[in-house]
Design a protein around this motif. Structure first.
Motif: not given
Length: 190
Positions: A96-121
């Motif tokens: 499936l990957l041979s000779g073509r392009c694909h996406q690699v997605m990495t999500a990151v989340a940071l969670v604490g007692k009173n809040n959270s934040s995240d991103c997707l690359v």
């Protein structure tokens, strides 16, 4: 410079990347169901898993530290390629990957007692054409077995990559620029 965090990941690559930017961290072992939900998009899936890992770690530590969770997936034609279950599955992925392009997605989340934040690359990765011999030889290295999409760009799988557009470190498993910004913003809000 950075707050002390816990990392909810067993990935040695994520540990190395955090060490590379001098983030003080400890490890927290989490077990999260990684099943795909119904018609869930790849973006939602990877973001949900990163958050679930961070939240599971935060709960386990009773919110003593902010917890960083991350997940990386390989997507081709809107289909998620997980870790290969066997050589036949790996061969199918490489075809499936041979000779073509694909996406690699990495999500990151940071969670604490009173809040959270995240991103997707999302990074576009383009493979050269692979021969059957290329695929068979790469499987024999053992490297593909625990890698999303069946390859590691930072290892021998890197020889198949003709071009990337986006974050190299995100393809490895943790986008350093975005993780740095998440942690700096967290520090400012504390």
């Amino acid at each position: 410079m950075y707050p002390e965090i816990a990392l909810a990941s067993a990935s040695p690559r994520r540990r190395e990347l955090l060490q590379q930017i001098a983030v003080p961290f400890s490890l927290v072992k989490v077990d999260v169901d990684e099943s795909l939900h119904g018609n869930e998009s790849p973006q939602h899936y990877v973001s949900r898993l990163a958050y679930a890992k961070a939240m599971a770690g935060a709960l386990q530590l009773q919110f003593a530290l902010p917890v960083l969770g991350a997940d990386t997936i390989v997507v081709v034609d809107q289909h998620i390629l997980g870790k290969p279950v066997d050589q036949a599955d790996f061969t199918r992925m490489m075809q499936l990957l041979s000779g073509r392009c694909h996406q690699v997605m990495t999500a990151v989340a940071l969670v604490g007692k009173n809040n959270s934040s995240d991103c997707l690359v999302s990074t576009e990765v383009c493979f050269r054409q692979l021969s059957a011999a290329d695929v068979a030889a790469y499987w024999q290295t053992g490297e593909p077995c625990d890698k999303a999409g069946g390859y590691g760009i930072q290892g021998q799988g890197g020889r198949f990559v003709r071009h990337i557009s986006g974050s190299y470190s995100a393809v490895v498993g943790l986008p350093l620029c975005e993780t740095d910004l998440l942690l700096r913003n967290w520090q400012e809000q504390a």
